[in-house]
Scaffold this active site. Structure first.
Site, short mmCIF file in Angstrom:
data_model
loop_
_atom_site.label_atom_id
_atom_site.label_comp_id
_atom_site.label_asym_id
_atom_site.label_seq_id
_atom_site.Cartn_x
_atom_site.Cartn_y
_atom_site.Cartn_z
N ASP A 129 11.65 13.79 5.91
CA ASP A 129 12.21 12.95 7.31
C ASP A 129 12.20 11.71 7.07
OD1 ASP A 129 11.91 13.21 10.80
OD2 ASP A 129 10.48 11.75 9.40
N ALA A 146 12.04 10.20 4.07
CA ALA A 146 13.58 9.35 3.54
C ALA A 146 14.75 9.06 3.98
CB ALA A 146 13.69 9.90 2.19
N ASP A 162 0.48 1.62 3.80
CA ASP A 162 -0.17 1.49 5.43
C ASP A 162 1.05 0.79 5.92
OD1 ASP A 162 -1.00 0.80 7.53
OD2 ASP A 162 -3.15 1.75 7.32
N HIS A 163 1.98 1.29 6.74
CA HIS A 163 3.17 1.08 7.39
C HIS A 163 2.69 -0.13 8.27
CE1 HIS A 163 3.07 4.03 10.10
NE2 HIS A 163 3.81 2.98 11.24
N HIS A 212 -4.74 2.87 9.74
CA HIS A 212 -3.97 1.63 10.52
C HIS A 212 -5.16 0.73 10.32
CE1 HIS A 212 -0.74 3.73 9.79
NE2 HIS A 212 -0.95 4.48 10.79
P1 NAD Z 1 9.30 16.50 4.85
O1 NAD Z 1 8.08 17.74 5.19
O2 NAD Z 1 10.10 16.23 5.39
O3 NAD Z 1 9.96 15.85 3.34
C1 NAD Z 1 9.24 16.65 2.19
C2 NAD Z 1 9.93 16.20 1.27
O4 NAD Z 1 9.56 16.88 -0.06
C3 NAD Z 1 11.51 17.18 0.76
O5 NAD Z 1 12.19 16.62 0.70
C4 NAD Z 1 11.38 18.85 0.53
O6 NAD Z 1 12.36 19.36 -0.38
C5 NAD Z 1 10.81 18.02 -0.84
N1 NAD Z 1 9.88 18.73 -1.29
C6 NAD Z 1 8.97 19.59 -0.79
N2 NAD Z 1 8.28 20.76 -1.41
C7 NAD Z 1 8.82 21.27 -2.80
C8 NAD Z 1 8.63 20.60 -4.29
N3 NAD Z 1 7.63 21.64 -4.27
N4 NAD Z 1 8.93 20.50 -5.01
C9 NAD Z 1 9.69 19.06 -4.49
N5 NAD Z 1 10.00 18.48 -3.71
C10 NAD Z 1 9.64 19.54 -3.29
O7 NAD Z 1 8.63 15.07 4.82
P2 NAD Z 1 8.29 13.40 5.43
O8 NAD Z 1 7.68 13.65 6.93
O9 NAD Z 1 9.48 13.14 4.35
O10 NAD Z 1 7.14 13.38 4.73
C11 NAD Z 1 6.93 12.68 3.61
C12 NAD Z 1 5.48 12.10 3.10
O11 NAD Z 1 5.65 10.50 4.10
C13 NAD Z 1 4.49 12.59 3.36
O12 NAD Z 1 3.26 12.13 2.38
C14 NAD Z 1 4.13 12.16 4.82
O13 NAD Z 1 2.49 12.13 4.88
C15 NAD Z 1 3.60 10.79 4.86
N6 NAD Z 1 4.63 10.03 6.29
C16 NAD Z 1 5.51 10.40 6.74
C17 NAD Z 1 5.89 9.41 8.24
C18 NAD Z 1 6.79 10.41 9.23
O14 NAD Z 1 7.99 9.62 9.40
N7 NAD Z 1 8.06 11.55 8.90
C19 NAD Z 1 4.91 9.05 8.31
C20 NAD Z 1 4.58 8.73 7.84
C21 NAD Z 1 4.01 9.41 6.15
#
Ligand code: NAD
Length: 492
Positions: free
Chosen positions: A17, A19, A181-182, A244
């Protein structure tokens, strides 16, 4: 003219999500501005079985969902720098594939050994990835840089954060670790330093002699949405305050850094956090308030949301009073609040100055509004800007004063870089100013852990606030018992 940076970005969690919603768009903006251009490559990794073409389509789709009418050729050129390797981060043997690909792309794009490892995946994988990157020789050794970027959350208390930090430190030095920390990427959070240290009228008054209190509000109007699984294990204190809010507060409270450099700024933030009073049980009970939102009409309360236990004790709102035991701030509280399903989605800081000691205009029958306190409000989002409330004579026949706001709001059409664009650029430059250092994170956890400890032994009276308000009544009482009020109130 932008300086072009050279680097390989190895992105773990490339199909996730974060990325797809933020990172590709941010990189695209850096590309069109020339911060990255000919000499960069991205290796996307995740468990999905993609090939390069499928990955590039995902990148193009992600950018197109954020940019209207992106130039097709530019976007295709940008995407041609992206490569994909299906990879399970727990499979140590497979890291050799990433290493070989990194070496190949390093030669192809002349990247000079510069490598950024961006972990956009669940934090329980951070340690294992960092370890494998080192032990499987994915780090470059030819003098280029190796930098690790990690997302929040950084632990769930001091002990787990320290364990995570120890795991990362086995492979990377502190100056190689960029903890995102965005909020630190937001224009107006970065502006706190400009306003404070660039203006005599503020810095000269920035202390307990002239400032009565400081208020920080991070309000969200949505509920927990699809994040119940994560959120119910976290709550507002861990999700928003530890990171934050503590970062914002430390920027407001710190002394002037020796220079505007990451090491100097971090040193001052840490010093400020060290003087933050860590509460005992009695202090935590009176100085912190928690809340959980009620159902409203057809809308579920927090306990009725999908994935939330019907007896959940997780707080969706926090308000608190922070006290710094140092010469600058002793006696001047910092009030903070954050929550879900509040009256709006906004972030603001209100710096409330003391009223003049004597109101010489308040003679009988003067008709003047009593002098009000000067307030510097920093609007962080959605509007970006600030205002300063001053008392001035109004245009009437008599001598009547009234408060007037001097206001600057950034033009919405101006292309202010989004936080992730700024932060990735900072990583490319190796500038840690807008990232949380381990010491900052550690002190913030020590403070927050004490509140959590008290809350874990006390039964909350949940639910206790109506959606669309600014939280429970107790959050207002936190200030009224100190003879103060929140500057931002409902219906403003
Ligand atoms: P997500 O669950 O959408 O994506 C996780 C990714 O990791 C996927 O591409 C998945 O295929 C991959 N993955 C999972 N297990 C794996 C493994 N064993 N080997 C290789 N790849 C693996 O998570 P996200 O929402 O993108 O969040 C990513 C990070 O960013 C987390 O630390 C989350 O706390 C942080 N974060 C996310 C947001 C947001 O808006 N989504 C905001 C702040 C912080």
């Amino acid at each position: 003219m932008a300086t072009e940076r050279r680097a390989l970005i190895m992105l773990f969690g490339a199909t996730g999500d974060l990325a797809t919603r933020k990172l590709y768009f941010a990189m695209y903006n850096l590309y069109i501005k020339g911060n990255i251009h000919d000499h960069f490559a991205v290796i996307g990794t995740a468990r999905n079985k993609f090939n390069d073409e499928q990955f590039r389509e995902l990148v193009i789709k992600s950018v197109n969902s954020s940019v209207k009418n992106a130039d097709k050729k530019t976007l295709n050129d940008f995407a041609s720098h992206f490569y994909y390797e299906a990879h399970d981060v727990t499979d140590s043997a497979h890291y050799s594939v990433l290493r070989d690909k990194a070496d190949e792309l390093d030669k192809k794009y002349d990247l000079q050994g510069n490598r950024i490892f961006y972990l956009s995946m669940a934090p329980n994988f951070f340690g294992v990835v960092a370890k494998n990157l080192k032990t499987q020789n994915v780090l470059s050794t030819n003098g280029g840089f190796n930098r690790l970027v990690i997302e929040k959350p950084f632990g769930r208390d001091f002990a787990s954060a320290k364990a995570l930090n120890d795991a990362l430190s086995a492979s990377f030095n502190e100056d190689q670790i960029f903890r995102i920390d965005h909020y630190l990427g937001k224009e107006m959070i970065q502006n706190i330093e400009a306003l404070r240290f660039g203006n005599t009228i503020f810095e000269a008054l920035w202390n307990n002699r002239y400032i009565d209190n400081i208020q920080v509000t991070l309000a969200e109007d949505l509920g927990v949405e699809e994040r119940a699984g994560y959120y119910d294990n976290s709550g507002a204190l861990r999700d928003m305050v530890q990171n934050h809010i503590m970062q914002i507060v430390s920027l407001l409270a710190m002394e002037q850094p020796v220079a505007f450099k990451d090491v100097d700024i971090r040193a001052e933030k840490v010093k400020a956090l060290r003087s933050l009073r860590v509460y005992n049980v009695a202090e935590a009970s009176v100085n912190f308030v928690r809340g959980q939102y009620d159902p409203e009409g057809k809308n579920p309360g927090y306990r009725q949301e999908a994935g939330v236990p019907s007896d959940s004790r997780t707080e969706t709102f926090v308000a608190g009073k922070l006290l710094f035991d140092n010469y600058r701030w002793s006696g001047t509280p910092f009030y903070i609040r954050t929550g879900k399903k509040l009256a709006g989605k906004f972030t603001r800081v209100d710096v409330v100055f003391k009223k003049p000691l004597i109101d010489i205009f308040a003679f009988p029958q003067s008709g003047s509004t009593p002098l009000t306190e000067n307030v510097l409000t920093i609007f962080v989002d959605p509007a970006q800007g600030f205002s300063l409330r001053v008392n001035a004579k109004n245009g009437d026949q008599g001598f009547h004063t009234e408060p007037v706001d001097l206001k600057f709001i950034e033009d919405k059409t101006r292309d202010v870089p989004q936080p992730y664009e700024r932060l990735i650029h900072d990583v490319l430059k190796g500038d840690g100013t807008n990232f949380s250092s381990w010491q900052e994170v550690g002190y913030a956890w020590k403070f927050v852990d004490q509140i959590r400890r008290v809350w874990d032994i006390q039964q909350p009276m949940f639910p206790n606030y109506q959606p669309g308000t600014m939280g429970p009544v107790a959050a207002d009482e936190l200030l009224t018992k100190d003879h103060r009020q929140w500057i931002y109130k409902l219906n403003q």
